[in-house]
Design a protein around this motif. Structure first.
Motif, PDB file in Angstrom:
ATOM      1  N   PHE A 435       7.041  19.711  25.209  1.00 39.69           N
ATOM      2  CA  PHE A 435       6.232  20.080  24.811  1.00 39.69           C
ATOM      3  C   PHE A 435       5.247  19.286  24.414  1.00 39.69           C
ATOM      4  CE2 PHE A 435       4.476  20.118  19.974  1.00 39.69           C
ATOM      5  CZ  PHE A 435       4.138  21.910  20.508  1.00 39.69           C
ATOM      6  N   GLN A 436       5.111  18.401  24.706  1.00 42.94           N
ATOM      7  CA  GLN A 436       3.877  17.421  24.647  1.00 42.94           C
ATOM      8  C   GLN A 436       3.130  17.975  25.625  1.00 42.94           C
ATOM      9  OE1 GLN A 436       4.607  12.911  24.285  1.00 42.94           O
ATOM     10  NE2 GLN A 436       2.974  12.381  23.432  1.00 42.94           N
ATOM     11  N   LEU A 437       3.719  17.641  27.131  1.00 45.23           N
ATOM     12  CA  LEU A 437       2.760  17.752  28.225  1.00 45.23           C
ATOM     13  C   LEU A 437       2.367  19.683  27.831  1.00 45.23           C
ATOM     14  CD1 LEU A 437       2.426  17.029  30.981  1.00 45.23           C
ATOM     15  CD2 LEU A 437       4.276  18.125  31.484  1.00 45.23           C
ATOM     16  N   ALA A 438       2.300  19.975  27.519  1.00 49.28           N
ATOM     17  CA  ALA A 438       2.237  21.540  28.136  1.00 49.28           C
ATOM     18  C   ALA A 438       0.931  21.613  27.086  1.00 49.28           C
ATOM     19  CB  ALA A 438       3.168  22.855  27.564  1.00 49.28           C
ATOM     20  N   ARG A 439       1.341  21.483  25.553  1.00 46.57           N
ATOM     21  CA  ARG A 439       0.190  21.273  24.832  1.00 46.57           C
ATOM     22  C   ARG A 439      -1.251  20.856  25.326  1.00 46.57           C
ATOM     23  NH1 ARG A 439      -2.694  18.874  20.839  1.00 46.57           N
ATOM     24  NH2 ARG A 439      -3.201  20.316  18.528  1.00 46.57           N
ATOM     25  N   GLU A 440      -1.004  19.099  26.091  1.00 41.10           N
ATOM     26  CA  GLU A 440      -2.115  18.662  25.875  1.00 41.10           C
ATOM     27  C   GLU A 440      -2.400  19.285  27.987  1.00 41.10           C
ATOM     28  OE1 GLU A 440      -0.292  14.537  27.581  1.00 41.10           O
ATOM     29  OE2 GLU A 440      -0.421  14.016  25.371  1.00 41.10           O
ATOM     30  N   MET A 441      -1.337  20.171  28.569  1.00 42.44           N
ATOM     31  CA  MET A 441      -2.754  20.548  29.609  1.00 42.44           C
ATOM     32  C   MET A 441      -3.480  21.692  29.337  1.00 42.44           C
ATOM     33  SD  MET A 441       0.872  20.496  32.211  1.00 42.44           S
ATOM     34  CE  MET A 441       0.217  21.631  33.467  1.00 42.44           C
ATOM     35  N   ILE A 442      -3.186  22.105  27.559  1.00 37.43           N
ATOM     36  CA  ILE A 442      -3.632  24.012  27.980  1.00 37.43           C
ATOM     37  C   ILE A 442      -4.931  23.144  26.845  1.00 37.43           C
ATOM     38  CG2 ILE A 442      -2.944  24.390  25.511  1.00 37.43           C
ATOM     39  CD1 ILE A 442      -1.915  27.318  26.183  1.00 37.43           C
ATOM     40  N   SER A 443      -5.193  22.191  26.135  1.00 42.28           N
ATOM     41  CA  SER A 443      -5.780  21.423  25.711  1.00 42.28           C
ATOM     42  C   SER A 443      -6.967  21.023  26.924  1.00 42.28           C
ATOM     43  CB  SER A 443      -5.280  20.618  24.039  1.00 42.28           C
ATOM     44  OG  SER A 443      -4.253  20.780  23.708  1.00 42.28           O
ATOM     45  N   GLN A 444      -6.816  20.977  27.773  1.00 38.62           N
ATOM     46  CA  GLN A 444      -7.432  20.478  28.915  1.00 38.62           C
ATOM     47  C   GLN A 444      -8.461  21.010  29.794  1.00 38.62           C
ATOM     48  OE1 GLN A 444      -7.718  16.925  29.663  1.00 38.62           O
ATOM     49  NE2 GLN A 444      -6.300  16.425  28.198  1.00 38.62           N
ATOM     50  N   GLY A 445      -9.781  20.866  29.440  1.00 39.48           N
ATOM     51  CA  GLY A 445     -10.688  22.019  29.965  1.00 39.48           C
ATOM     52  C   GLY A 445     -10.883  22.004  31.957  1.00 39.48           C
ATOM     53  N   SER A 446     -10.207  20.840  31.962  1.00 38.75           N
ATOM     54  CA  SER A 446     -10.103  20.671  33.626  1.00 38.75           C
ATOM     55  C   SER A 446      -8.821  21.633  34.279  1.00 38.75           C
ATOM     56  CB  SER A 446      -9.531  19.124  34.261  1.00 38.75           C
ATOM     57  OG  SER A 446      -8.655  18.944  33.859  1.00 38.75           O
ATOM     58  N   LEU A 447      -8.368  22.276  33.075  1.00 38.85           N
ATOM     59  CA  LEU A 447      -6.737  22.869  33.275  1.00 38.85           C
ATOM     60  C   LEU A 447      -7.590  24.093  33.904  1.00 38.85           C
ATOM     61  CD1 LEU A 447      -3.770  23.321  33.533  1.00 38.85           C
ATOM     62  CD2 LEU A 447      -4.039  24.758  31.370  1.00 38.85           C
ATOM     63  N   PRO A 448      -6.439  24.510  35.264  1.00 42.37           N
ATOM     64  CA  PRO A 448      -6.902  26.030  36.266  1.00 42.37           C
ATOM     65  C   PRO A 448      -7.027  26.806  35.268  1.00 42.37           C
ATOM     66  CG  PRO A 448      -6.401  24.590  37.868  1.00 42.37           C
ATOM     67  CD  PRO A 448      -6.149  23.753  35.956  1.00 42.37           C
ATOM     68  N   GLU A 449      -7.626  27.954  35.596  1.00 39.64           N
ATOM     69  CA  GLU A 449      -7.242  29.150  34.710  1.00 39.64           C
ATOM     70  C   GLU A 449      -5.652  29.994  34.696  1.00 39.64           C
ATOM     71  OE1 GLU A 449     -10.621  32.500  34.886  1.00 39.64           O
ATOM     72  OE2 GLU A 449     -12.034  30.671  34.086  1.00 39.64           O
ATOM     73  N   THR A 450      -4.944  29.761  36.495  1.00 36.80           N
ATOM     74  CA  THR A 450      -4.450  30.358  36.712  1.00 36.80           C
ATOM     75  C   THR A 450      -3.057  29.205  35.710  1.00 36.80           C
ATOM     76  OG1 THR A 450      -4.353  29.033  38.507  1.00 36.80           O
ATOM     77  CG2 THR A 450      -5.142  31.064  38.416  1.00 36.80           C
ATOM     78  N   LEU A 451      -3.074  28.393  35.913  1.00 34.87           N
ATOM     79  CA  LEU A 451      -2.211  27.913  34.780  1.00 34.87           C
ATOM     80  C   LEU A 451      -1.082  28.149  33.199  1.00 34.87           C
ATOM     81  CD1 LEU A 451      -2.360  24.396  37.051  1.00 34.87           C
ATOM     82  CD2 LEU A 451      -0.504  26.212  36.940  1.00 34.87           C
ATOM     83  N   ILE A 452      -3.157  28.519  32.117  1.00 29.28           N
ATOM     84  CA  ILE A 452      -2.782  29.108  31.949  1.00 29.28           C
ATOM     85  C   ILE A 452      -1.671  29.714  31.169  1.00 29.28           C
ATOM     86  CG2 ILE A 452      -4.134  29.515  29.509  1.00 29.28           C
ATOM     87  CD1 ILE A 452      -7.115  29.177  30.813  1.00 29.28           C
ATOM     88  N   PRO A 453      -1.526  30.452  31.503  1.00 30.55           N
ATOM     89  CA  PRO A 453      -0.940  31.614  31.170  1.00 30.55           C
ATOM     90  C   PRO A 453       0.615  30.821  31.358  1.00 30.55           C
ATOM     91  CG  PRO A 453      -1.695  33.104  32.714  1.00 30.55           C
ATOM     92  CD  PRO A 453      -2.132  31.866  32.625  1.00 30.55           C
ATOM     93  N   ARG A 454       0.920  30.085  32.717  1.00 28.00           N
ATOM     94  CA  ARG A 454       2.219  29.231  32.828  1.00 28.00           C
ATOM     95  C   ARG A 454       2.855  28.451  31.573  1.00 28.00           C
ATOM     96  NH1 ARG A 454       2.054  32.394  36.973  1.00 28.00           N
ATOM     97  NH2 ARG A 454       3.341  33.192  34.679  1.00 28.00           N
ATOM     98  N   CYS A 455       1.643  27.625  31.356  1.00 35.74           N
ATOM     99  CA  CYS A 455       1.599  26.850  30.038  1.00 35.74           C
ATOM    100  C   CYS A 455       1.912  27.059  28.922  1.00 35.74           C
ATOM    101  CB  CYS A 455       0.052  25.576  29.079  1.00 35.74           C
ATOM    102  SG  CYS A 455      -0.047  24.372  31.233  1.00 35.74           S
ATOM    103  N   MET A 456       1.285  28.532  28.425  1.00 32.71           N
ATOM    104  CA  MET A 456       2.102  29.811  27.243  1.00 32.71           C
ATOM    105  C   MET A 456       3.326  29.870  27.088  1.00 32.71           C
ATOM    106  SD  MET A 456       0.029  30.724  24.258  1.00 32.71           S
ATOM    107  CE  MET A 456      -1.850  30.569  24.989  1.00 32.71           C
TER     108      MET A 456
END
Length: 949
Positions: A435-456
């Motif tokens: 949970f902590q990892l996914a929340r941190e990743m989706i909060s990062q501006g450097s996260l590629p757009e293609t990974l946003i749905p995966r984190c969600m």
């Protein structure tokens, strides 16, 4: 003592009695062929000893007598048709005999060479026979003899080549099959450098047979006999989409099998993926099985290493590799059992390894193999740390790095996140870490757009319901906007206790709005926030009223983005978010529907925006009650005009979107207007949409399914039949126009009541084709063109009329009245049409015995009681009698002027009544005039609606 030399009497007395029994035995079974071949050879050698001396030299009377008798035996099977076993066994016997004697005596100018040359010349002379059976048997014999001929002189080779090429163009498919076999045997010894000028290589002739021959047997023969070579591979691969399933299966098992294709890497990656997609996606189970066997052979070529096999596909950007891997796991259970993922395996991840882990996980979950999944996959905590390491590598790649490396690393992270979705989160420590990892990743501006749905997806799996997920994302978006991407991670929520509350307090003041760089940075942050919101809204279904915490984002992020006129990408994404909001809230959809209408009109030349807004509008019409949805925008009666306006787009991509959405609405029964259906039919057949494959594919499925799904839909199609036919009949001579005969036949098939699906509570109307007959006769009596009338008459033989007990008495009488009126007032001018009409009338009288006592005056008198009878006789009485001779009637001289815009020629009158046929040729309105008036009326209504505030 030396053996006695046979005398000439042997040829006349003994030879005719010893050769026929050999052929008689050979035609019964192939088991005695070898014995009879040896015996026949001895007889030939004995005959060769008999010669006759003449002043000009020695005369080979014995050889001539044997050859003549042998050829006479062969001639007896030439008229025999294909499939007769005795003749087929004689062909094998002759081919075996020629092969045997050629092996015994391979020298030139010998008894054997002279016999073979004479036999071959005799057979080649029969290649032009009028009897198709003779041509077939001769070609079969020649093709069977080629392998046993040995060396032949150039003249004989050229004659043999020429004759086989001619037979490859024979009108009989069975002859072309044998010609293809013969050409394939000749091709192996042909050198293209030795060809004369103008001669076509045999390989090209075989490829033409493979590509263009209409007979599937010929294409099969070409596939069986073509070698798998670089120049033939593209054409062989194209046969994976052949109409014949046996041929498709042959390509996978033969040409692409391990025996003919020892290494799949001779194909390009695109070709491999295309082959696998065609094979595993085939509708025929035997073809799918053959494709799976082909993949098993490719795995064997890779020494059973699944990763090597995956390396031969583009796992990053293609979905074909997944189908291939699943096929291998199904057909090779040992591969599934041998997959192991130790710590060393995870130490150096590649795209293929990450892909294998994800597909293996999903395969186990979908097939209830959770025990195997627990044995192979690491615990959640270990996987979370591995995802974090891979994501750190992704962040560490600079923008100057190779773009492919960045894409591959993002793919690895995405696959690991998809693995995490299917794991068991009973372990609280692992759940908190993930949970902590996914929340941190989706909060990062450097996260590629293609990974946003995966984190969600991961967060959706871990959080306790949609409400907690929405609160979490609201918190993340708020922190992104206020803190410019710098967020502080909160205590992760647990299933029993949620720490998600109100959004965090602002930690940084907003940047000044007059700074261009600051505005650009804010726009980028808002765009990312919209992507996160879009991903969230695609995964929640709870009512809007239950998630009031999201209302702030609606007013602070989504609505301002929709109103943004400077950043077009921000506006487009805002519209998508707003549309998703409306999908889950009908009240918001009702209030906002007019906004989408205005945006669709205001898109101007922005075709991409128009397509997106059109998708939103059509989705809203599909999801919500149409009357409620449009209550504040327009009347329900104006919806068909709106849909017709959508179907008049000039951009193919936008038109494809409109057609797909409208087709779904009609197939679901939410729109029942015949005018909309008419637009779809016109679009399907119009020449301007020939290159719009998404549109054509959609309508090729929709139109027959729509008609066969209910009799009401067939009656609606019957209503538009005359207007569609008249439109295309008038413009048939335009370039690339679909033949009107083909259009009518397809519509007649769609209207077949016996193909309608029987559903509980629904009654199939078997009178549709009888009503169509009435419509066809009305069209014939109001058409001027001879060819058009002939085309309409040809449809009569395709009608499937109901039995007498399944219809009322009025319809057959109406058809008979129209037939009599047609013969009296508008007689057909060509014999073909008259014969078709006569056959139809005979079948009508035979099918409906009540017509024997038909009286026209009695039937006309019913007009005072029945409105349909009154209308029928009113139509018949208004039709003018023909004045000129039938030979003087020509096709309508005036044609509709060509248009630069497709919509003008395909627009129709939405208020027209299909039953109100024109009463005479002189007063029949021109279809193009009706179309132009209708288009103007519809455009005014829709434009006014879209311009409304």
């Amino acid at each position: 003592m030396a053996p006695t030399r046979p005398s000439v009497d042997y040829l006349t007395e003994t030879l005719p009695s010893v050769v026929p029994p050999i052929f008689d035995q050979a035609q019964g079974t192939t088991a005695n062929h070898r014995k009879n071949i040896v015996q026949l050879r001895k007889i030939q050698e004995k005959c060769a000893e008999i010669t006759e001396k003449t002043p000009k030299g020695e005369k080979l009377v014995g050889e001539r007598a044997f050859s003549t008798l042998f050829i006479d035996m062969v001639n007896r099977i030439l008229p025999v048709k294909k499939g007769v076993g005795v003749a087929d066994r004689i062909v094998k016997f002759v081919a075996g005999y020629v092969t045997y004697i050629t092996e015994q005596d391979a020298e030139d100018d010998t008894m054997t060479s002279r016999f073979v040359a004479k036999l071959l010349k005799h057979l080649l002379a029969g290649m032009e026979a009028k009897d198709k059976n003779v041509r077939f048997r001769v070609t079969l014999l020649v093709a069977s003899l080629i392998n046993g001929l040995g060396e032949v002189d150039d003249d004989m080779y050229q004659l043999l080549r020429h004759c086989l090429i001619e037979r490859s163009r024979d009108k009989e498919a069975v002859v072309r099959v044998q010609a293809a076999v013969g050409l394939a045997k000749l091709q192996s010894g042909e050198d293209e450098d030795d060809l004369e000028e103008g001669q076509e290589p045999l390989s090209q002739i075989l490829l033409d047979l493979l590509r263009y021959d209409p007979a599937v047997e010929v294409r099969r023969a070409a596939v069986y006999n073509l070698p798998t070579a670089p120049e033939t591979l593209p054409h062989l691969l194209a046969r994976t989409r052949d109409v014949d399933p046996i041929l498709r299966r042959t390509v996978f098992m033969g040409s692409l099998g391990a025996a003919h294709l020892p290494d799949a890497r001779v194909l390009s990656i695109a070709q491999r993926e295309n082959v696998v997609q065609n094979g595993l996606g085939d509708r025929d189970p035997t073809v799918r099985k053959a494709a799976a066997a082909m993949l098993g052979g490719w795995l064997d070529q890779a020494d059973g290493d699944v990763l090597q096999l995956l390396g031969r596909f583009d796992v990053v950007s293609s979905n074909v590799a997944e189908d291939a891997l699943i096929s291998v796991l199904v057909t090779r259970p040992e591969v599934f059992d041998n997959i192991e993922m130790e710590d060393a395996w995870w130490a150096s991840l590649t795209p293929e390894k990450a892909f294998l882990a994800r597909v293996f996980t999903e395969y186990c979950v979908n097939n209830n193999k959770t025990n195997r999944l627990e044995e192979v996959m690491p615990v959640v905590t270990a996987l979370a740390f591995k995802i974090q390491d891979e994501y750190n590598k992704l962040v560490g790649l600079s923008t100057d790095e190779d773009e492919d490396k960045v894409t591959e690393q993002a793919f690895i992270v995405g696959e690991l996140l998809r693995v995490a979705i299917n794991l068991d989160y009973a372990d609280e420590i692992g759940r908190r870490k993930m949970f902590q990892l996914a929340r941190e990743m989706i909060s990062q501006g450097s996260l590629p757009e293609t990974l946003i749905p995966r984190c969600m997806d991961v967060l959706s799996k871990i959080t306790d319901g949609e409400r907690d997920l929405i609160r979490l994302i609201v918190d993340v978006v708020t922190e992104l906007r206020v803190g410019d991407g710098d967020v502080e991670t909160q205590e992760p929520a647990t299933p029993s206790r949620s720490t998600l509350g109100s959004p965090s307090r602002p930690t940084r003041a907003p940047a000044p709005s007059d700074d261009p760089e600051a505005r650009k940075r804010e726009a980028l942050i808002d765009y990312r926030c919209l992507l996160i919101c879009t991903s969230l809204l695609e995964r929640v279904n709870s009512p809007w009223q239950d998630n009031t915490v999201f209302h702030g984002l609606l007013h602070d992020v989504i609505i301002p983005a929709v109103r943004n006129k400077e950043e077009l990408a921000l506006r487009d994404q805002g519209l998508i978010c707003l549309g998703l909001c409306c999908m889950i809230d009908q009240n918001m959809a009702t209030d906002t529907f007019v906004l989408f209408m205005q945006q669709m009109n205001a898109a101007g030349d922005d075709d991409e925006l128009r397509g997106k807004v059109m998708k939103i509008v059509l989705d809203l019409l599909m999801v919500h009650d149409i009357a409620t949805l449009v209550a504040k925008t327009m009347s329900v009666d104006a919806v068909p005009a709106l849909l017709s306006h959508m179907l008049q787009q000039d951009v193919p991509e936008v038109l494809g979107v409109a057609v797909e959405g409208v087709a779904k609405l009609m197939l679901a029964g939410m729109v029942t207007d015949a005018t909309v259906l008419q637009h779809l039919v016109l679009l399907y057949f119009h020449a301007d949409t020939a290159d719009n494959q998404p549109l054509r594919q959609c309508l090729s499925y929709f139109l027959p399914v729509y008609c066969y799904s209910s009799s009401e839909n067939q009656l609606r199609m019957l209503e538009v039949f005359p207007l569609v036919f008249a439109n295309f009949a008038q413009n048939e001579e335009e370039e690339d126009a679909t033949p009107v005969a083909q259009i009518g036949l397809m519509m007649v098939d769609w209207l077949d009541p016996h193909k309608a699906v029987e559903r509980p509570g629904a009654v199939v109307d078997l009178n549709v084709h009888l009503d169509l007959a009435i419509t066809i006769f009305k069209l014939i009596m109001t058409e001027e063109g001879r060819d058009t009338r002939k085309t309409l008459t040809s449809y009569l033989g395709k009608l499937n009329l109901p039995d007498s007990a399944e219809t009322d008495a009025w319809r057959p009488k109406a058809v008979l009245a129209l037939i009599n009126a047609l013969k009296e007032k508008q007689p057909l001018s060509d014999a073909v049409s008259r014969n078709s009409l006569s056959k139809f009338q005979v079948s009508l009288l035979k099918l409906y015995p009540e017509l024997e006592g038909y009286d026209e005056e009695t039937f006309r008198a019913e007009g005072a009681e029945r409105e349909d009878t009154k209308e029928l006789w009113g139509f018949i009485d208004d039709v003018e009698e023909i004045e000129e001779a039938p030979e003087a009637r020509t096709r309508r001289g005036s044609r509709a002027p060509s248009r630069s815009r497709r919509t003008a020629s395909m627009s129709v009158d939405p208020t027209s009544d299909s039953d109100a046929a024109p009463v005479s040729r002189n007063r029949k309105p021109r279809p193009e005039t009706v179309a132009e008036e209708t288009e103007d009326d519809e455009s005014e209504d829709v434009e006014g609606l879209l311009d409304s505030d």
